[in-house]
Design a protein around this motif. Structure first.
Motif, PDB file in Angstrom:
ATOM      1  N   LYS A 174      -2.786 -31.145  -4.931  1.00 55.94           N
ATOM      2  CA  LYS A 174      -3.792 -32.602  -4.618  1.00 55.94           C
ATOM      3  C   LYS A 174      -3.336 -32.576  -2.960  1.00 55.94           C
ATOM      4  CE  LYS A 174      -1.226 -35.424  -7.239  1.00 55.94           C
ATOM      5  NZ  LYS A 174      -1.098 -35.771  -8.294  1.00 55.94           N
ATOM      6  N   THR A 175      -1.625 -32.038  -2.207  1.00 52.46           N
ATOM      7  CA  THR A 175      -2.133 -31.878  -0.984  1.00 52.46           C
ATOM      8  C   THR A 175      -2.431 -31.179  -0.091  1.00 52.46           C
ATOM      9  OG1 THR A 175       0.442 -30.535  -1.449  1.00 52.46           O
ATOM     10  CG2 THR A 175       0.499 -33.271  -1.300  1.00 52.46           C
ATOM     11  N   THR A 176      -2.716 -30.245  -0.381  1.00 51.34           N
ATOM     12  CA  THR A 176      -4.165 -29.568   0.328  1.00 51.34           C
ATOM     13  C   THR A 176      -5.059 -29.837   0.415  1.00 51.34           C
ATOM     14  OG1 THR A 176      -5.186 -28.348  -1.560  1.00 51.34           O
ATOM     15  CG2 THR A 176      -3.321 -27.425  -1.073  1.00 51.34           C
ATOM     16  N   ASP A 177      -6.481 -29.171   0.918  1.00 52.14           N
ATOM     17  CA  ASP A 177      -7.911 -30.105   1.663  1.00 52.14           C
ATOM     18  C   ASP A 177      -8.795 -29.197   0.414  1.00 52.14           C
ATOM     19  OD1 ASP A 177      -7.525 -26.597   2.315  1.00 52.14           O
ATOM     20  OD2 ASP A 177      -8.718 -27.081   4.268  1.00 52.14           O
ATOM     21  N   ILE A 178      -8.015 -28.481  -1.078  1.00 47.09           N
ATOM     22  CA  ILE A 178      -9.257 -28.606  -1.794  1.00 47.09           C
ATOM     23  C   ILE A 178      -9.820 -29.707  -1.922  1.00 47.09           C
ATOM     24  CG2 ILE A 178      -8.156 -29.458  -3.266  1.00 47.09           C
ATOM     25  CD1 ILE A 178      -8.683 -27.013  -5.478  1.00 47.09           C
ATOM     26  N   THR A 179     -11.429 -29.970  -2.522  1.00 43.39           N
ATOM     27  CA  THR A 179     -12.869 -30.703  -2.080  1.00 43.39           C
ATOM     28  C   THR A 179     -11.532 -32.019  -3.324  1.00 43.39           C
ATOM     29  OG1 THR A 179     -14.049 -29.710  -3.591  1.00 43.39           O
ATOM     30  CG2 THR A 179     -14.006 -29.299  -1.892  1.00 43.39           C
ATOM     31  N   GLN A 180     -12.327 -33.240  -3.755  1.00 41.00           N
ATOM     32  CA  GLN A 180     -12.067 -33.773  -4.628  1.00 41.00           C
ATOM     33  C   GLN A 180     -12.197 -33.854  -6.102  1.00 41.00           C
ATOM     34  OE1 GLN A 180      -9.572 -35.649  -4.544  1.00 41.00           O
ATOM     35  NE2 GLN A 180      -9.973 -36.736  -6.548  1.00 41.00           N
ATOM     36  N   PRO A 181     -13.839 -33.331  -5.866  1.00 39.67           N
ATOM     37  CA  PRO A 181     -14.824 -33.406  -7.621  1.00 39.67           C
ATOM     38  C   PRO A 181     -13.380 -31.971  -7.580  1.00 39.67           C
ATOM     39  CG  PRO A 181     -16.367 -33.115  -6.043  1.00 39.67           C
ATOM     40  CD  PRO A 181     -14.863 -33.438  -4.701  1.00 39.67           C
TER      41      PRO A 181
END
Length: 496
Positions: free
Chosen positions: A207-214
């Motif tokens: 959750k602290t990375t740039d992974i997408t929200q979906p």
């Protein structure tokens, strides 16, 4: 009307001053506000803005201070697989974007996103407008497994799965079903390890990375608790790096699950291999066979998720439920090796094994695609035939990156092969093989063509508007960025 006359007509439109944009171009100023070079400057066009494209541009401008480089990109955003391929929990790898940004902001360089070469403008039109064209558009296709059942629900390519969690626009409709307990990843390279790690990582880490929200929400609800990473050869041929393996070994909340029989004879054989391979194999041996210390055993006892390599196995069929609605298992052929070391070949034994799973992710490689019929392409190797980046039987046409070599290596590998292509191009300029003394209009004619066709390129300053919005959105939720996920949304921000 001949093709040459069409281009002359477009050049006349450009110089006529019919629009403010064309007038500014005529005065030597691009849309991004940069002063363009004189018509006598060598003009090079690069197709693709991933690492290969940017490294080629960087070396060209370093080697020839008079060269003008234009980079064309299909998407409104630059950086290719650095943005869409590097795992979100590897932010340090994405630091090369800082170097690429310096290149894009160089006074000799212009970026034109949202331009699809082969559709919005042809390779032939680029060749007429530039002294040289470098194709660096990478490997956008998937290698097929060519087995029954690979089209079932629950089967995905690693390229698409990675694109989904990294925000690649055309992968946002993937919606992978993560409701099963066991996932099987086919392939044992770094991408396969990335996929396994993302599937099993604690959500607090992601959750602290740039992974997408979906993707974050889907992974938070995931029922996947076990990931098997399958390869057709043995531990001595595994294709991942020690860094990736170490991350897997140390992944919080997980424990390894290996088959001791897969490592028969490995401890003796590893003594005679080069140091990088030896260290990688020794870490695997330790993880698979050694009794862990008290601290490590306590960590494993608390683990709720499992991962493991499965060696000497090749997929032969994906099995479905009775209604053939979804994946329930994968059938694997059991292999033995002929030969040793990197050249060892997997040979079928006739035995098979069924592994129950609801998710299969194929990580057996990316594949380049031909851009059009006029550019030579080797369909077997899925590359453009070339000699040191010079496209065979196509003067003034070059290639770099995976399109040149096939999808192998890391970013540093791509950097070196792109530098080699740039050197070939500079050598051809200096020797006179590539005629740069005659004037070429470059982007000024191409911009006029695109305007006439209703295509609005995204400049690098336009991209910086997207970048600003993404970073601001990320800061609001404690992430480095929250990516825009559709081309439409990107263009809305870029064209404000």
């Amino acid at each position: 009307m001949s093709f040459h006359k069409v281009l002359l007509s477009e050049l006349k439109l450009w110089t006529s001053g019919r629009s403010r944009w064309r007038s500014r171009l005529h005065d030597g100023v691009s849309r991004s506000g940069k002063v363009s070079f004189s018509s006598c400057s060598p003009k090079v066009c690069i197709v693709g803005s991933g690492p290969a494209g940017f490294y080629t541009a960087q070396h060209l401008m370093k080697a020839r201070q008079d060269v003008e480089v234009d980079i064309y990109e299909r998407l409104p955003v630059p950086f290719g697989l650095v943005r869409f391929g590097v795992a979100p929990d590897h932010p340090e790898v994405k630091n090369v974007i800082n170097t690429f940004t310096q290149t894009a902001k160089h006074s000799h360089c212009n970026f034109y996103g949202n331009v699809t070469v082969g559709k919005d403008v042809s390779v032939e039109e680029l060749q007429q407008a530039y002294h040289a064209v470098v194709l660096s558009y990478g490997a956008e296709g998937n290698r097929s497994m060519r087995i029954p059942g690979e089209d079932l629900a629950g089967v995905y390519s690693a390229k698409d799965f990675v694109g989904w969690y990294n925000g690649l626009p055309n992968c946002q409709e993937l919606f992978p079903d993560l409701s099963c307990e066991t996932a099987v990843v086919l392939g044992q390279g770094n991408v396969a390890i990335d996929v396994a790690r993302i599937l099993l990582s604690p959500i607090d880490m992601l959750k602290t990375t740039d992974i997408t929200q979906p993707a974050l929400e889907a992974l938070a609800a995931s029922q996947v608790r076990r990931v098997l990473i399958v390869g057709r050869r043995g531990p001595m041929q595994v294709a991942c790096t020690i860094k990736e393996l170490r991350e897997m070994v140390n992944l919080p909340g997980t424990k390894p699950d290996m088959l001791a029989a897969d490592f028969d004879g490995v401890a003796q054989a590893v003594k005679d291999v080069p140091r990088p391979r030896r260290r990688l194999t020794e870490l695997m041996l330790k993880t698979a066979l050694e009794i862990p210390g008290e601290k490590e055993q306590a960590r494993r006892n608390k683990a709720s998720r499992i991962w493991g390599f499965r060696f000497f196995r090749s997929p032969i069929e994906v099995l479905a439920d009775p209604d053939r609605n979804r994946t329930t298992a994968i059938r694997l052929a059991i292999n033995r090796l002929e030969g040793s070391g990197e050249g060892a070949r997997a040979v079928l034994t006739g035995e098979v094994e069924d592994v129950s799973c609801g998710l299969v992710i194929s990580s057996i490689g990316y594949r380049s695609l031909p851009i059009n019929g006029s550019v030579p392409f080797d369909t077997h190797k899925a590359i453009i035939p070339n000699t040191m980046g010079r496209v065979q039987q196509a003067a003034g046409l070059y290639c770099s990156g995976w399109l040149k070599t096939g999808p192998t290596g890391v970013i540093a590998t791509t950097m070196n092969n792109s530098f080699d292509t740039a050197r070939s191009l500079v050598e051809d300029m200096d020797s006179g093989i590539l005629h740069v003394s005659s004037a070429k209009p470059g982007s000024q004619v191409i911009s006029a063509l695109l305007e006439k066709r209703g295509v609005k390129p995204v400049t690098f300053s336009d991209w910086e508007k997207i970048d600003h919005v993404e970073v601001r959105r990320g800061e609001a939720v404690g992430k480095p960025r929250e990516k825009l996920l559709s081309v439409e949304e990107m263009l809305q921000v870029a064209q404000r």
